[in-house]
Enzyme design. Structure first.
Site, PDB file in Angstrom:
ATOM      1  N   HIS A 109     -10.935  12.712  -3.650  1.00  0.00           N
ATOM      2  CA  HIS A 109     -12.263  13.341  -3.178  1.00  0.00           C
ATOM      3  C   HIS A 109     -12.169  14.908  -3.777  1.00  0.00           C
ATOM      4  O   HIS A 109     -11.280  15.843  -3.317  1.00  0.00           O
ATOM      5  CB  HIS A 109     -12.173  13.602  -1.883  1.00  0.00           C
ATOM      6  CG  HIS A 109     -13.641  14.050  -1.196  1.00  0.00           C
ATOM      7  ND1 HIS A 109     -13.845  13.940   0.087  1.00  0.00           N
ATOM      8  CD2 HIS A 109     -14.705  14.302  -1.918  1.00  0.00           C
ATOM      9  CE1 HIS A 109     -15.330  14.403   0.403  1.00  0.00           C
ATOM     10  NE2 HIS A 109     -15.646  14.636  -0.619  1.00  0.00           N
ATOM     11  N   ASP A 110     -12.713  14.935  -5.020  1.00  0.00           N
ATOM     12  CA  ASP A 110     -12.823  16.161  -5.805  1.00  0.00           C
ATOM     13  C   ASP A 110     -13.881  16.136  -6.805  1.00  0.00           C
ATOM     14  O   ASP A 110     -15.006  15.111  -6.421  1.00  0.00           O
ATOM     15  CB  ASP A 110     -11.418  16.208  -6.704  1.00  0.00           C
ATOM     16  CG  ASP A 110     -11.109  17.930  -6.799  1.00  0.00           C
ATOM     17  OD1 ASP A 110     -11.887  18.510  -6.992  1.00  0.00           O
ATOM     18  OD2 ASP A 110      -9.969  18.044  -6.483  1.00  0.00           O
ATOM     19  N   ILE A 111     -14.058  17.041  -7.641  1.00  0.00           N
ATOM     20  CA  ILE A 111     -15.305  17.227  -8.438  1.00  0.00           C
ATOM     21  C   ILE A 111     -14.886  16.045  -9.548  1.00  0.00           C
ATOM     22  O   ILE A 111     -13.919  15.640  -9.636  1.00  0.00           O
ATOM     23  CB  ILE A 111     -15.327  18.604  -9.369  1.00  0.00           C
ATOM     24  CG1 ILE A 111     -14.166  18.852  -9.962  1.00  0.00           C
ATOM     25  CG2 ILE A 111     -15.758  19.744  -8.578  1.00  0.00           C
ATOM     26  CD1 ILE A 111     -14.372  20.065 -11.199  1.00  0.00           C
ATOM     27  N   GLY A 151       0.548  -2.182   8.826  1.00  0.00           N
ATOM     28  CA  GLY A 151       1.505  -1.245   8.828  1.00  0.00           C
ATOM     29  C   GLY A 151       2.760  -1.534   9.629  1.00  0.00           C
ATOM     30  O   GLY A 151       3.373  -2.609   9.747  1.00  0.00           O
ATOM     31  N   ARG A 152       2.675  -0.959  10.924  1.00  0.00           N
ATOM     32  CA  ARG A 152       4.009  -1.006  11.889  1.00  0.00           C
ATOM     33  C   ARG A 152       4.086  -2.546  12.454  1.00  0.00           C
ATOM     34  O   ARG A 152       5.365  -2.691  12.730  1.00  0.00           O
ATOM     35  CB  ARG A 152       3.637  -0.026  12.917  1.00  0.00           C
ATOM     36  CG  ARG A 152       3.886   1.463  12.419  1.00  0.00           C
ATOM     37  CD  ARG A 152       3.376   2.383  13.288  1.00  0.00           C
ATOM     38  NE  ARG A 152       1.760   2.420  13.117  1.00  0.00           N
ATOM     39  CZ  ARG A 152       1.069   2.981  13.693  1.00  0.00           C
ATOM     40  NH1 ARG A 152       1.376   4.107  14.420  1.00  0.00           N
ATOM     41  NH2 ARG A 152      -0.216   2.996  13.455  1.00  0.00           N
ATOM     42  N   LYS A 177       0.899  -1.203   0.033  1.00  0.00           N
ATOM     43  CA  LYS A 177      -0.020  -0.035   0.019  1.00  0.00           C
ATOM     44  C   LYS A 177       0.919   1.321   0.199  1.00  0.00           C
ATOM     45  O   LYS A 177       1.729   1.394   0.915  1.00  0.00           O
ATOM     46  CB  LYS A 177      -1.146   0.248   1.246  1.00  0.00           C
ATOM     47  CG  LYS A 177      -1.816   1.121   1.146  1.00  0.00           C
ATOM     48  CD  LYS A 177      -2.833   0.943   2.354  1.00  0.00           C
ATOM     49  CE  LYS A 177      -2.170   1.781   3.637  1.00  0.00           C
ATOM     50  NZ  LYS A 177      -2.193   3.121   3.623  1.00  0.00           N
ATOM     51  N   GLN A 197      -4.113   3.251  16.813  1.00  0.00           N
ATOM     52  CA  GLN A 197      -5.491   2.363  16.442  1.00  0.00           C
ATOM     53  C   GLN A 197      -6.255   1.859  17.633  1.00  0.00           C
ATOM     54  O   GLN A 197      -5.717   0.995  18.315  1.00  0.00           O
ATOM     55  CB  GLN A 197      -4.774   1.028  15.615  1.00  0.00           C
ATOM     56  CG  GLN A 197      -4.231   1.415  14.521  1.00  0.00           C
ATOM     57  CD  GLN A 197      -5.081   1.640  13.430  1.00  0.00           C
ATOM     58  OE1 GLN A 197      -6.046   1.995  13.506  1.00  0.00           O
ATOM     59  NE2 GLN A 197      -4.320   1.766  12.028  1.00  0.00           N
ATOM     60  N   THR A 202     -12.288  15.812 -12.110  1.00  0.00           N
ATOM     61  CA  THR A 202     -11.021  15.887 -11.719  1.00  0.00           C
ATOM     62  C   THR A 202     -10.533  14.422 -11.160  1.00  0.00           C
ATOM     63  O   THR A 202      -9.532  14.004 -11.123  1.00  0.00           O
ATOM     64  CB  THR A 202     -10.724  16.925 -10.597  1.00  0.00           C
ATOM     65  OG1 THR A 202     -11.174  18.199 -11.039  1.00  0.00           O
ATOM     66  CG2 THR A 202      -9.298  16.794  -9.971  1.00  0.00           C
ATOM     67  N   THR A 231     -11.661   6.531  10.269  1.00  0.00           N
ATOM     68  CA  THR A 231     -11.976   5.929  11.728  1.00  0.00           C
ATOM     69  C   THR A 231     -11.530   7.046  12.567  1.00  0.00           C
ATOM     70  O   THR A 231     -11.761   6.780  13.927  1.00  0.00           O
ATOM     71  CB  THR A 231     -11.003   4.566  11.974  1.00  0.00           C
ATOM     72  OG1 THR A 231      -9.783   4.651  10.979  1.00  0.00           O
ATOM     73  CG2 THR A 231     -11.858   3.361  11.221  1.00  0.00           C
ATOM     74  N   ASP A 247      -2.966   4.228  -2.194  1.00  0.00           N
ATOM     75  CA  ASP A 247      -4.159   4.851  -1.230  1.00  0.00           C
ATOM     76  C   ASP A 247      -4.108   6.349  -1.046  1.00  0.00           C
ATOM     77  O   ASP A 247      -3.611   6.999  -0.196  1.00  0.00           O
ATOM     78  CB  ASP A 247      -3.722   4.349   0.251  1.00  0.00           C
ATOM     79  CG  ASP A 247      -4.810   4.755   1.224  1.00  0.00           C
ATOM     80  OD1 ASP A 247      -5.884   5.292   1.042  1.00  0.00           O
ATOM     81  OD2 ASP A 247      -4.176   4.655   2.500  1.00  0.00           O
ATOM     82  N   LEU A 248      -4.637   7.235  -2.278  1.00  0.00           N
ATOM     83  CA  LEU A 248      -4.564   8.653  -2.304  1.00  0.00           C
ATOM     84  C   LEU A 248      -5.751   9.210  -1.800  1.00  0.00           C
ATOM     85  O   LEU A 248      -6.150  10.421  -1.559  1.00  0.00           O
ATOM     86  CB  LEU A 248      -3.901   8.839  -3.403  1.00  0.00           C
ATOM     87  CG  LEU A 248      -2.559   8.508  -3.604  1.00  0.00           C
ATOM     88  CD1 LEU A 248      -2.187   9.238  -5.185  1.00  0.00           C
ATOM     89  CD2 LEU A 248      -1.504   9.168  -2.564  1.00  0.00           C
ATOM     90  N   LYS A 249      -7.038   8.336  -1.546  1.00  0.00           N
ATOM     91  CA  LYS A 249      -8.133   8.859  -1.289  1.00  0.00           C
ATOM     92  C   LYS A 249      -8.859   9.852  -1.982  1.00  0.00           C
ATOM     93  O   LYS A 249      -8.992  11.014  -1.515  1.00  0.00           O
ATOM     94  CB  LYS A 249      -8.221   9.127   0.320  1.00  0.00           C
ATOM     95  CG  LYS A 249      -7.795   7.945   1.334  1.00  0.00           C
ATOM     96  CD  LYS A 249      -7.860   8.274   2.439  1.00  0.00           C
ATOM     97  CE  LYS A 249      -7.431   7.068   3.605  1.00  0.00           C
ATOM     98  NZ  LYS A 249      -6.265   6.663   3.532  1.00  0.00           N
TER      99      LYS A 249
HETATM  100  O1  C5P Z   1       0.909   0.860  11.194  1.00  0.00           O
HETATM  101  P1  C5P Z   1      -0.697   0.686  11.101  1.00  0.00           P
HETATM  102  O2  C5P Z   1      -0.840  -0.937  11.060  1.00  0.00           O
HETATM  103  O3  C5P Z   1      -1.532   1.151  12.059  1.00  0.00           O
HETATM  104  O4  C5P Z   1      -0.921   1.063   9.525  1.00  0.00           O
HETATM  105  C1  C5P Z   1      -2.504   1.045   8.999  1.00  0.00           C
HETATM  106  C2  C5P Z   1      -2.492   1.513   7.844  1.00  0.00           C
HETATM  107  O5  C5P Z   1      -3.530   1.673   7.217  1.00  0.00           O
HETATM  108  C3  C5P Z   1      -1.791   3.065   7.794  1.00  0.00           C
HETATM  109  O6  C5P Z   1      -1.309   3.360   6.206  1.00  0.00           O
HETATM  110  C4  C5P Z   1      -2.908   4.162   7.990  1.00  0.00           C
HETATM  111  O7  C5P Z   1      -3.145   5.005   7.141  1.00  0.00           O
HETATM  112  C5  C5P Z   1      -4.081   3.177   7.025  1.00  0.00           C
HETATM  113  N1  C5P Z   1      -5.400   3.149   7.521  1.00  0.00           N
HETATM  114  C6  C5P Z   1      -5.869   3.260   8.932  1.00  0.00           C
HETATM  115  N2  C5P Z   1      -7.057   3.548   9.245  1.00  0.00           N
HETATM  116  C7  C5P Z   1      -8.009   3.708   8.336  1.00  0.00           C
HETATM  117  C8  C5P Z   1      -7.603   3.932   6.862  1.00  0.00           C
HETATM  118  C9  C5P Z   1      -6.350   3.828   6.670  1.00  0.00           C
HETATM  119  O8  C5P Z   1      -4.877   2.766   9.744  1.00  0.00           O
HETATM  120  N3  C5P Z   1      -9.322   3.922   8.807  1.00  0.00           N
END
Ligand code: C5P
Length: 247
Positions: free
Chosen positions: A62-64, A223-224, A31, A203, A67, A122, A58-60
């Site tokens: 949100h525009d017209i 992620g982490r 991602k 989280q 675009t 979230t 994952d650039l989300k």
């Molecule tokens: O490090 P971690 O496991 O928390 O990473 C979660 C990834 O998912 C990050 O890239 C975060 O931006 C993304 N994300 C999130 N919650 C969301 C949408 C995306 O944690 N609701």
């Protein structure tokens, strides 16, 4: 395919290359979000796609609608496997995104990227939603926007672990649900061995990898628990093993 998508939330292209080559085939996809894209640009996306990785951009958007359609077409040119837009952009924007992906992919004779929607971030709670004029409870708004995305022909949504079951029930079995917020279970191994303490506590609604899959997720964004582990490949393999062995 392996449902784990690792979040390459790193500052530079070199960091992304190092992580991608360490992980190799231990994850299903990568991602790339706004941090890496803003610092390293589309060339890192092209490079990862060229190396054979499935990339979720994952650039989300949100525009017209016009675009967003242009941005989705440009992402399709990069060869990404999945991309996302905000469902709250409304039906005309969602339909423009869907059509742009389908048309550009057909013109290039390549697979259409999955186009999925962000419902409610979230980080927004009931009070914050009310302050921007949304009076529905967060879960009701999530299901409302997920249903809108499905009705506009999008492939799925990003959803927190706690929202997955309700969306699966409302939107059916073919709808893609991508779930971040994965902690605990095998995902705790990487955190326990992290070279620096990950801010796991930002989280606050989490499920283990196996719980999230049981709740109906199609893919897990991790992620982490992987990227901050001393051995990211071993951390990813432990999560995959948990998924294959859990009932
Ligand atoms: O490090 P971690 O496991 O928390 O990473 C979660 C990834 O998912 C990050 O890239 C975060 O931006 C993304 N994300 C999130 N919650 C969301 C949408 C995306 O944690 N609701």
């Amino acid at each position: 395919m392996n449902p784990i998508l690792v979040a390459l939330d790193v500052p530079t292209a070199d960091d992304a290359r190092a992580l991608a080559s360490t992980l190799g085939d231990a994850v299903g996809g990568l991602k790339i979000g706004s941090q890496l894209f803003t610092s390293a640009g589309p060339s890192i996306v092209r490079e990862m796609v060229g190396a054979g990785h499935k990339v979720f951009l994952d650039l989300k958007f949100h525009d017209i609608p016009n675009t967003v359609a242009g941005a989705v077409a440009a992402a399709t040119d990069l060869g990404v496997w999945m991309l996302n837009v905000h469902a709250s952009g409304g039906a005309p924007m969602l339909i423009a995104a869907r059509d742009a992906a389908a048309e550009r992919a057909a013109a290039r004779r390549q697979p259409k990227p999955l186009v999925i929607a962000v419902t409610v971030l979230t980080s927004l709670d009931a009070g914050t939603l009310r302050s921007v004029g949304v009076s529905r409870a967060p879960l009701d708004q999530v299901v409302h926007l997920a249903t809108l995305a499905r009705d506009c022909g999008l492939d799925g949504v990003v959803a927190s672990p706690q929202e997955t079951a309700a969306i699966r029930q409302a939107c059916g079995n073919d709808f893609v649900i991508v779930t971040p917020g994965i902690r605990g279970g095998a995902a705790a191994i990487g955190v326990a061995t992290a070279s620096k303490t990950p801010r796991a506590d930002d989280q606050n609604r989490t499920l283990t990898p196996a719980e999230a899959m049981r709740a109906g997720s199609s893919y897990l964004v991790v992620g982490r628990p992987i990227t901050a582990a001393r051995d990211p490949r071993a951390a990813a393999q432990a999560i995959t093993a948990e998924l294959t062995t859990s009932p």
